[in-house]
Design a protein around this motif. Structure first.
Motif, PDB file in Angstrom:
ATOM      1  N   ARG A  35       0.822  -1.219   0.000  1.00  0.00           N
ATOM      2  CA  ARG A  35       0.000   0.000   0.000  1.00  0.00           C
ATOM      3  C   ARG A  35       0.852   1.262   0.000  1.00  0.00           C
ATOM      4  O   ARG A  35       0.589   2.202  -0.762  1.00  0.00           O
ATOM      5  CB  ARG A  35      -0.911  -0.009   1.235  1.00  0.00           C
ATOM      6  CG  ARG A  35      -1.910   1.138   1.305  1.00  0.00           C
ATOM      7  CD  ARG A  35      -2.581   1.174   2.667  1.00  0.00           C
ATOM      8  NE  ARG A  35      -1.640   1.581   3.710  1.00  0.00           N
ATOM      9  CZ  ARG A  35      -1.880   1.443   5.022  1.00  0.00           C
ATOM     10  NH1 ARG A  35      -2.999   0.874   5.428  1.00  0.00           N
ATOM     11  NH2 ARG A  35      -0.989   1.849   5.907  1.00  0.00           N
ATOM     12  N   ASP A  83       2.169   1.942  -3.811  1.00  0.00           N
ATOM     13  CA  ASP A  83       0.908   2.659  -4.075  1.00  0.00           C
ATOM     14  C   ASP A  83      -0.199   1.731  -4.585  1.00  0.00           C
ATOM     15  O   ASP A  83      -1.009   2.126  -5.431  1.00  0.00           O
ATOM     16  CB  ASP A  83       1.126   3.802  -5.073  1.00  0.00           C
ATOM     17  CG  ASP A  83       2.063   4.870  -4.535  1.00  0.00           C
ATOM     18  OD1 ASP A  83       1.960   5.179  -3.327  1.00  0.00           O
ATOM     19  OD2 ASP A  83       2.892   5.375  -5.308  1.00  0.00           O
ATOM     20  N   ALA A  84      -0.211   0.515  -4.084  1.00  0.00           N
ATOM     21  CA  ALA A  84      -1.255  -0.424  -4.489  1.00  0.00           C
ATOM     22  C   ALA A  84      -2.578  -0.034  -3.846  1.00  0.00           C
ATOM     23  O   ALA A  84      -2.616   0.474  -2.720  1.00  0.00           O
ATOM     24  CB  ALA A  84      -0.867  -1.846  -4.072  1.00  0.00           C
ATOM     25  N   ALA A  85      -3.667  -0.256  -4.569  1.00  0.00           N
ATOM     26  CA  ALA A  85      -4.987   0.001  -4.021  1.00  0.00           C
ATOM     27  C   ALA A  85      -5.245  -0.931  -2.841  1.00  0.00           C
ATOM     28  O   ALA A  85      -4.642  -2.001  -2.743  1.00  0.00           O
ATOM     29  CB  ALA A  85      -6.049  -0.205  -5.103  1.00  0.00           C
ATOM     30  N   GLU A  86      -6.156  -0.526  -1.948  1.00  0.00           N
ATOM     31  CA  GLU A  86      -6.439  -1.330  -0.755  1.00  0.00           C
ATOM     32  C   GLU A  86      -6.823  -2.756  -1.122  1.00  0.00           C
ATOM     33  O   GLU A  86      -6.373  -3.714  -0.495  1.00  0.00           O
ATOM     34  CB  GLU A  86      -7.569  -0.673   0.050  1.00  0.00           C
ATOM     35  CG  GLU A  86      -7.182   0.627   0.739  1.00  0.00           C
ATOM     36  CD  GLU A  86      -6.358   0.398   1.994  1.00  0.00           C
ATOM     37  OE1 GLU A  86      -6.155  -0.775   2.369  1.00  0.00           O
ATOM     38  OE2 GLU A  86      -5.920   1.385   2.594  1.00  0.00           O
TER      39      GLU A  86
END
Length: 375
Positions: free
Chosen positions: A219, A223-226
């Motif tokens: 995350r 910057d991965a989505a939840e």
């Protein structure tokens, strides 16, 4: 196997919501690491006091009582309002975690000695299945808007009921009369136990880090989505579980030493790849390697300690004290290192530990008598 699965499911229910609790309380990596450190202190104290209880009342009673306490103590973590209250809740959770851990492993190693065949990896694989189920249910509950408090209350009721129903028929593997503890209350790890713990150290430390930080890593670093980041924990757990379920076959086929060495190599590759990962997909592959690389370390250690002085509850509590401290202390240390550097760079500080465990893997194959030093 049910005892291991219930223990794993309880921990999985908690750690799957810890990133949400961290964000909700606005805790930095360093502050979150301090909260995890409180859990490590609880684990330490729990390992010190649980052995006399198991020796006197037997592993069956200890497994049931600790499973119920462990499940119920997830609830206070959802009621916390800041760093202090979260630390207090995790401290109590750590006490119950270590009590359950020692109890189930005392029972498992006794059965392994009785049947003279390797079963500890399968038992820990059952733990992984319980953990995996809990971590796969959690994202569905999050998507449905179920709060951590509601999840923990429901899990406590279900898991406590399962502990009573499934573990009550279990007979004690050994009589309390066979105890070597006698009138002594605590066990100091002997030199042989320390050597085995060093061989398992990297697996224990990195397993704890991956459990508590993998979602946060994807995350915040990539910057991965939840929804994408939430998959990291099941990916790690699937490989951890597969490694453990196949571990007994591998030990029979290749021997404990070679299996331990191979796992360390996989772990080293996974950590380096994760530190260099530039996309969530690569990070998932790396976490899979980390899962496979950490899978057999702790079970191999329990099997090795089960051959030291007959594998009494005191001997196993001494090893469990070391292994669970390593398993739980890596997370707060990683958090503090990440606060000073970043989440990527902090991983590299653990490479020397992996190399040390690789060099010490020969201890997994030792069968020796060692004088336990009760205190």
């Amino acid at each position: 196997m049910f005892a291991f699965a219930i223990h794993g499911a309880t921990l999985g229910a908690l750690v799957s919501r810890l990133p949400e609790l961290q964000r909700g309380l606005a805790l930095s990596e360093g502050a979150f690491g301090l909260a995890l450190l409180a859990m490590s202190v609880g684990v330490f104290l729990g390992n010190i006091v649980v052995a006399p209880f198991i020796e006197r009342w037997g592993a069956r009673t200890a497994c049931i009582v600790s499973a119920i306490l462990f499940a119920c103590l997830t609830v206070p973590t959802a009621l916390t309002t800041g760093l202090v209250t979260l630390s207090a809740a995790l401290f109590l959770f750590g006490l119950a975690l270590s009590s359950g851990n020692v109890s189930i492993n005392v029972a498992g190693t006794a059965i392994e000695r009785r049947h003279e065949s390797s079963i500890m990896n399968r038992l820990h694989g059952s733990w992984g299945i319980g953990f995996l189920v809990a971590t796969m249910i959690a994202p569905l509950l999050i998507a449905a808007g179920v709060s951590p408090l509601a999840q923990f209350v429901g899990a406590a009721v279900i898991l406590s009921g399962l502990a009573i129903v499934m573990l009550a028929p279990m007979s004690d593997p050994e009589s309390a009369a066979e105890s070597v503890l006698k009138k002594k209350r605590f066990a100091v790890p002997s030199s042989a136990v320390w050597m085995v713990a060093l061989a398992a150290m990297a697996g224990g430390v990195l397993e704890g880090i991956a459990r508590n930080w993998s979602v946060i890593y994807l995350r915040d670093t990539l910057d991965a989505a939840e929804a994408v980041a939430a998959v990291a924990l099941p990916v790690f757990t699937v490989m951890l579980t597969l490694g453990r379920l196949s571990g007994d076959w591998a030990v029979t086929r290749f021997g404990a030493v070679r299996v331990g060495q191979g796992a360390s190599v996989l772990l080293l590759a996974g950590v380096l790849l994760l530190a260099a990962a530039s996309s969530p997909v690569v990070a998932m592959v790396a976490l899979g390697l980390v899962g496979a690389g950490t899978s057999v370390a702790i079970p191999l250690g329990f099997s090795a300690c089960g051959r030291i002085d007959g594998g009494s509850a005191t001997t196993l509590a001494a090893y469990s004290l070391l292994s669970t401290i390593m398993n739980s202390s890596g997370s707060p240390i990683y958090g503090l290192l990440a606060q000073v550097t970043d989440l990527r760079m902090a991983l590299l500080f653990f490479v020397p530990i992996i190399v040390l465990s690789l060099l010490m893997s020969g201890r997994f194959g030792r069968q020796e008598s060692d004088d336990l030093q009760p205190a």
